[in-house]
Each structure stands twice: as structure tokens, then as C-alpha cells.
Design an enzyme around this catalytic site. Structure first.
Site, PDB file in Angstrom:
ATOM      1  N   TYR A 145       0.816  -1.208   0.000  1.00 45.79           N
ATOM      2  CA  TYR A 145       0.000   0.000   0.000  1.00 45.79           C
ATOM      3  C   TYR A 145       0.855   1.267   0.000  1.00 45.79           C
ATOM      4  O   TYR A 145       0.638   2.160  -0.826  1.00 45.79           O
ATOM      5  CB  TYR A 145      -0.954  -0.015   1.194  1.00 45.79           C
ATOM      6  CG  TYR A 145      -2.295  -0.650   0.890  1.00 45.79           C
ATOM      7  CD1 TYR A 145      -2.395  -1.725   0.017  1.00 45.79           C
ATOM      8  CD2 TYR A 145      -3.461  -0.172   1.470  1.00 45.79           C
ATOM      9  CE1 TYR A 145      -3.607  -2.314  -0.260  1.00 45.79           C
ATOM     10  CE2 TYR A 145      -4.694  -0.762   1.188  1.00 45.79           C
ATOM     11  CZ  TYR A 145      -4.762  -1.830   0.326  1.00 45.79           C
ATOM     12  OH  TYR A 145      -5.969  -2.409   0.041  1.00 45.79           O
TER      13      TYR A 145
ATOM     14  N   GLU B 233       1.746   6.552  -6.942  1.00 48.31           N
ATOM     15  CA  GLU B 233       0.632   7.238  -7.599  1.00 48.31           C
ATOM     16  C   GLU B 233       0.698   8.745  -7.346  1.00 48.31           C
ATOM     17  O   GLU B 233       0.534   9.555  -8.274  1.00 48.31           O
ATOM     18  CB  GLU B 233      -0.694   6.676  -7.099  1.00 48.31           C
ATOM     19  CG  GLU B 233      -0.948   5.232  -7.500  1.00 48.31           C
ATOM     20  CD  GLU B 233      -2.190   4.665  -6.833  1.00 48.31           C
ATOM     21  OE1 GLU B 233      -3.158   5.426  -6.644  1.00 48.31           O
ATOM     22  OE2 GLU B 233      -2.206   3.468  -6.499  1.00 48.31           O
TER      23      GLU B 233
END
Length: 272
Positions: free
Chosen positions: A207, A214
Site C-alpha cells: 500500500y 501514484e
């Protein structure tokens, strides 16, 4: 953002991890024979169309993301991270686009549960999946922003960033594990304990890698975006990054809650 858990197709993990162990000693052979005489024929219930569809969906998705993972590693190892986008970018875009079906699955599940709460008859009370609709939308939308927005319109900036390769690796490992977990659970009714452990622990590393990658790609798109669309694109990037903070927290805490429930169930089964 990364896969929730979810989410997209998130089933009740406590019902997917049934471990049944039977041991018969040689001296019990006569008792077994007597038991077999009293046994009644077991009625085999064929899988429903819903189960067959979900097994197929998860199996195909696991294969597609395995291709993304394998090609990303191979291209990065042989030609460097700068060639990953050219070699696997288009394939990744359409593989991720398939995940739009997960919003449909979650929406059907939510609708059927609402109908059940209000006393309306439905043949699919549980819907297709039990994944939370909003969590699924957040996860899929964030990835669509990357593959259909940032990466599509700014391929030069994307291809020169290590963040693109790290993002694909985090996405693909997460999805291979997640889809394999669901496909095996639906197909066999139980999942190997090691796969369960990976499913509910790997996100601690995946994660942060995925989300930070991103965010970095969104940040890097500001300059070329301003040249192409003006200042509004920079405002949009700031808004996206601002939303990522609470969004990442929601997804991560959701996965933590799922992990606690599953890990507690495994410990209880071992102690029993």
C-alpha cells in the site's frame, strides 16, 4: 490507491477459511466400515451461475495481472525502468479497465441488501459480492485517474519515472494475490493458510509503495498539464493529492479491520 482489499470483490473471509482435518487410525477400520454402511448418499449441489461467473472473473483477472507483473519485471531487468511503460503500459490500461466490473458487482450487492432491509423479495439477497460500494469506487477511480489520465496524456513524463514501475509492481502483486485468493476460495471453499497470511499482511508494504508512486506521478504531471490545459490542471492535481490523504487512510484502516478479523479466526481455529 491500491487495492483495497478490497473491496472489489471482497467476500466474508471467515467463511472462506474452513480447515477440516480428519485422522483415522488403522485400528478404527472396523468402525469405519460400519459407519460407511450407515452413510447416506451425499447430494452434490452444482455451483450456481453466480459462483461460476465470479470464479471465472477472478481467475482471468489473476492471469492478466500475472502477465503485468512478469512483463514489468522482465522489461525492467533487461532494458531498465524507462522501457516498462512502452512494453506493458497499454496492456495494464485495459487490464485495470476490466476492474470497472467490480463497481457493478458492489452496486448490485448494495442494491440487493437495501431491498432485503426494506422487506422486498429478491433472488440475490447478498448480491454478487459484499464489498463496500464507496470503498470500491474510491479504489477503482484512483487507478482510472492514473491509467486513463496521467499515464495516457503524459506518457513521456510517466515513462521516465521509476514511480511508474514501482506502481505497477505494487498493483500487480496485490492483484495476483487478491484475485487468486478469491478464485481458490470460490472454487474449493477454502484457501491455503499461507495465501491467507500473504493476502492480509502484504499490504503493509504494498500500500505505501503503490500510494506514494501514484502521488508522485500525479505531482509530476503538473508541469506538462499546465502547458497543455493551463492552471486548472494544477488545481486539479492539488485537489487529487488532498483527497488521497483521507482516501488512503480509509482504505488502509479498512484492510486493517479485515486483517484483524481473519487473523483472529485463524488463531481460534489453531487453538480449537
Amino acid at each position: 490507491m491500491n487495492d483495497l482489499p478490497p473491496t472489489t470483490l471482497t467476500l466474508d473471509s471467515t467463511t472462506n477459511t474452513k480447515f477440516i482435518t480428519t485422522m483415522n487410525r488403522p485400528e478404527d477400520s472396523q468402525q469405519l466400515a460400519a459407519d460407511k454402511q450407515d452413510e447416506k448418499p451425499v447430494k452434490v449441489v452444482p455451483p450456481s451461475y453466480r459462483s461460476l461467473y465470479l470464479i471465472l472473473y477472478n481467475f482471468v483477472s489473476a492471469i492478466l495481472w500475472s502477465v503485468v507483473l512478469g512483463r514489468s519485471l522482465l522489461i525492467a531487468g533487461l532494458h531498465g525502468y524507462g522501457s516498462v511503460h512502452a512494453g506493458v503500459g497499454e496492456f495494464t490500461k485495459w487490464t485495470q479497465t476490466l476492474a470497472a466490473l467490480e463497481i457493478v458487482h458492489a452496486a448490485i450487492g448494495t442494491l440487493c441488501r437495501l431491498r432485503s432491509v426494506h422487506g422486498m423479495n429478491t433472488d440475490m439477497v447478498a448480491g454478487l459480492v459484499r464489498a463496500p460500494l464507496m470503498t470500491t469506487v474510491m479504489q477503482v477511480a484512483s487507478r482510472f485517474l492514473l491509467v486513463w489520465g496521467v499515464v495516457l496524456f503524459f506518457p513521456t513524463t510517466t515513462s521516465q519515472s521509476r514511480a511508474y514501475t514501482s506502481m505497477l509492481l505494487a498493483w500487480s502483486v496485490t492483484e495476483v494475490v487478491r484475485y487468486s485468493y478469491f478464485a481458490i476460495s470460490l472454487g474449493y471453499g477454502k484457501v491455503p493458510e499461507r495465501l491467507i497470511w500473504v493476502r492480509y499482511n502484504a499490504f503493509f508494504a504494498l500500500y505505501p509503495i503503490g500510494i506514494s508512486s501514484e502521488c508522485w506521478l500525479v505531482w509530476q504531471s503538473r508541469a506538462p498539464g499546465v502547458k497543455r490545459w493551463g492552471t486548472p490542471w494544477e488545481w486539479f492535481c492539488w485537489a487529487v493529492l488532498f483527497i488521497y490523504v483521507p482516501g488512503a487512510y480509509i482504505l488502509f484502516t479498512h484492510m486493517m479491520a479485515q486483517r484483524r478479523k481473519v487473523m483472529r479466526s485463524l488463531i481460534e481455529k489453531k487453538d480449537s
